[in-house]
Write an enzyme that holds these catalytic residues in place. Structure first.
Site, PDB file in Angstrom:
ATOM      1  CG  ASN A 114      94.641 108.493  44.303  1.00  0.00           C
ATOM      2  OD1 ASN A 114      94.327 108.011  45.382  1.00  0.00           O
ATOM      3  ND2 ASN A 114      94.993 109.746  44.147  1.00  0.00           N
ATOM      4  CG  ASP A 168      91.960 114.385  35.356  1.00  0.00           C
ATOM      5  OD1 ASP A 168      92.877 113.693  35.837  1.00  0.00           O
ATOM      6  OD2 ASP A 168      92.171 115.479  34.803  1.00  0.00           O
ATOM      7  N   GLY A 170      96.623 113.133  49.211  1.00  0.00           N
ATOM      8  CA  GLY A 170      96.934 114.280  48.345  1.00  0.00           C
ATOM      9  C   GLY A 170      96.912 115.597  49.097  1.00  0.00           C
ATOM     10  CE  LYS A 222      88.383 113.915  50.002  1.00  0.00           C
ATOM     11  NZ  LYS A 222      89.638 113.304  49.547  1.00  0.00           N
TER      12      LYS A 222
HETATM   13  P1  ITT Z   1      94.738 108.596  38.603  1.00  0.00           P
HETATM   14  O1  ITT Z   1      94.940 109.623  37.501  1.00  0.00           O
HETATM   15  O2  ITT Z   1      95.465 107.313  38.368  1.00  0.00           O
HETATM   16  O3  ITT Z   1      93.286 108.392  38.934  1.00  0.00           O
HETATM   17  P2  ITT Z   1      96.028 110.620  40.232  1.00  0.00           P
HETATM   18  O4  ITT Z   1      96.300 110.706  41.695  1.00  0.00           O
HETATM   19  O5  ITT Z   1      97.135 110.924  39.283  1.00  0.00           O
HETATM   20  O6  ITT Z   1      95.396 109.173  39.958  1.00  0.00           O
HETATM   21  P3  ITT Z   1      94.489 112.981  39.434  1.00  0.00           P
HETATM   22  O7  ITT Z   1      95.330 113.366  38.275  1.00  0.00           O
HETATM   23  O8  ITT Z   1      93.018 113.090  39.270  1.00  0.00           O
HETATM   24  O9  ITT Z   1      94.772 111.511  39.902  1.00  0.00           O
HETATM   25  O10 ITT Z   1      94.869 113.757  40.756  1.00  0.00           O
HETATM   26  C1  ITT Z   1      95.317 115.044  40.772  1.00  0.00           C
HETATM   27  C2  ITT Z   1      96.069 115.339  42.020  1.00  0.00           C
HETATM   28  O11 ITT Z   1      95.146 115.782  42.998  1.00  0.00           O
HETATM   29  C3  ITT Z   1      96.858 114.196  42.637  1.00  0.00           C
HETATM   30  O12 ITT Z   1      98.043 114.757  43.142  1.00  0.00           O
HETATM   31  C4  ITT Z   1      95.968 113.698  43.754  1.00  0.00           C
HETATM   32  O13 ITT Z   1      96.699 113.186  44.851  1.00  0.00           O
HETATM   33  C5  ITT Z   1      95.222 114.970  44.129  1.00  0.00           C
HETATM   34  N1  ITT Z   1      93.856 114.663  44.536  1.00  0.00           N
HETATM   35  C6  ITT Z   1      92.899 114.053  43.788  1.00  0.00           C
HETATM   36  N2  ITT Z   1      91.770 113.940  44.503  1.00  0.00           N
HETATM   37  C7  ITT Z   1      92.019 114.476  45.712  1.00  0.00           C
HETATM   38  C8  ITT Z   1      91.268 114.635  46.884  1.00  0.00           C
HETATM   39  O14 ITT Z   1      90.034 114.181  46.971  1.00  0.00           O
HETATM   40  N3  ITT Z   1      91.833 115.232  47.932  1.00  0.00           N
HETATM   41  C9  ITT Z   1      93.097 115.680  47.876  1.00  0.00           C
HETATM   42  N4  ITT Z   1      93.888 115.561  46.811  1.00  0.00           N
HETATM   43  C10 ITT Z   1      93.348 114.957  45.738  1.00  0.00           C
END
Ligand code: ITT
Length: 183
Positions: free
Chosen positions: A9, A66, A141, A161
């Site tokens: 991400n 995570d 996200g 943020k």
């Molecule tokens: P990695 O596991 O490869 O780090 P990922 O995007 O799959 O990437 P997560 O499982 O931690 O990571 O993310 C959970 C979800 O929440 C995912 O759909 C992200 O886009 C979203 N997310 C994570 N951090 C966020 C943020 O700061 N603001 C908004 N959405 C977020």
């Protein structure tokens, strides 16, 4: 030594780079670690960090983040399944589900896990807010539907943020520990 952030991400890396601007360099590593089935963000991140550190066969430490969005009226859904729900249901439809509820409170939680040859350390951060119809072009996200103090996270700069967010708080806890540790 650069901090190696293991993630697919780019948004997470952008925030970590902004946070550590001028202090540490942040290198992005893509490694497809096993996402264990667990209700605990800490479990998932700890397994991921440990597995990646071992697989890379280098002494350089790694961090794994995570994150989950926990919607109060939906019993904490999607929580640890937030990535899956974003990919399948999508942000807009999650908002529509939440909009049927009177209670629109939600929180983001991040667990950041650091791993090196000595083991792992976990750092947490969370932020409470309200779900709203999508607004804003920034962030990533679920940011457009998460409002904090009148603005969605997608209406904030990365710096703004970071100052209030789940990840910003977890990065701050990590940075304090990282700066103080004996090397
Ligand atoms: P990695 O596991 O490869 O780090 P990922 O995007 O799959 O990437 P997560 O499982 O931690 O990571 O993310 C959970 C979800 O929440 C995912 O759909 C992200 O886009 C979203 N997310 C994570 N951090 C966020 C943020 O700061 N603001 C908004 N959405 C977020």
């Amino acid at each position: 030594m650069a901090i190696r952030f293991v993630t697919g991400n780019e948004g997470k890396v952008r925030e970590a780079r902004d946070y550590f601007d001028g202090i540490e360099t942040v290198e992005r590593i893509e490694y497809d670690y096993t996402e264990v089935q667990s209700d605990s963000l800490e479990d998932i991140a700890t397994h991921g960090a440990r597995e990646t550190f071992a697989a890379l066969e280098s002494d350089d430490p790694v961090i794994v983040d995570d994150t989950g969005l926990f919607v109060e009226a939906l019993g904490g859904f999607p929580g640890p399944y937030s990535a899956y729900v974003e990919d399948t249901v999508g942000v807009e439809r999650l908002w529509r589900l939440a909009s049927e509820e009177e209670n629109r409170r939600a929180r983001f939680e991040t667990v950041l896990v650091y791993a090196d040859a000595d083991g792992t350390e976990a750092f947490e951060g969370s932020v409470a807010g309200t779900l709203v119809a999508p607004r804003g072009e920034g962030g990533f996200g679920y940011d457009p539907i998460f409002e904090y103090n009148g603005r969605t996270l997608a209406e904030m700069s990365t710096e703004e943020k970071n100052a209030i967010s789940h990840r910003g708080r977890a990065l701050a806890a990590f940075a304090e520990w990282y700066g103080d540790r004996d090397v």
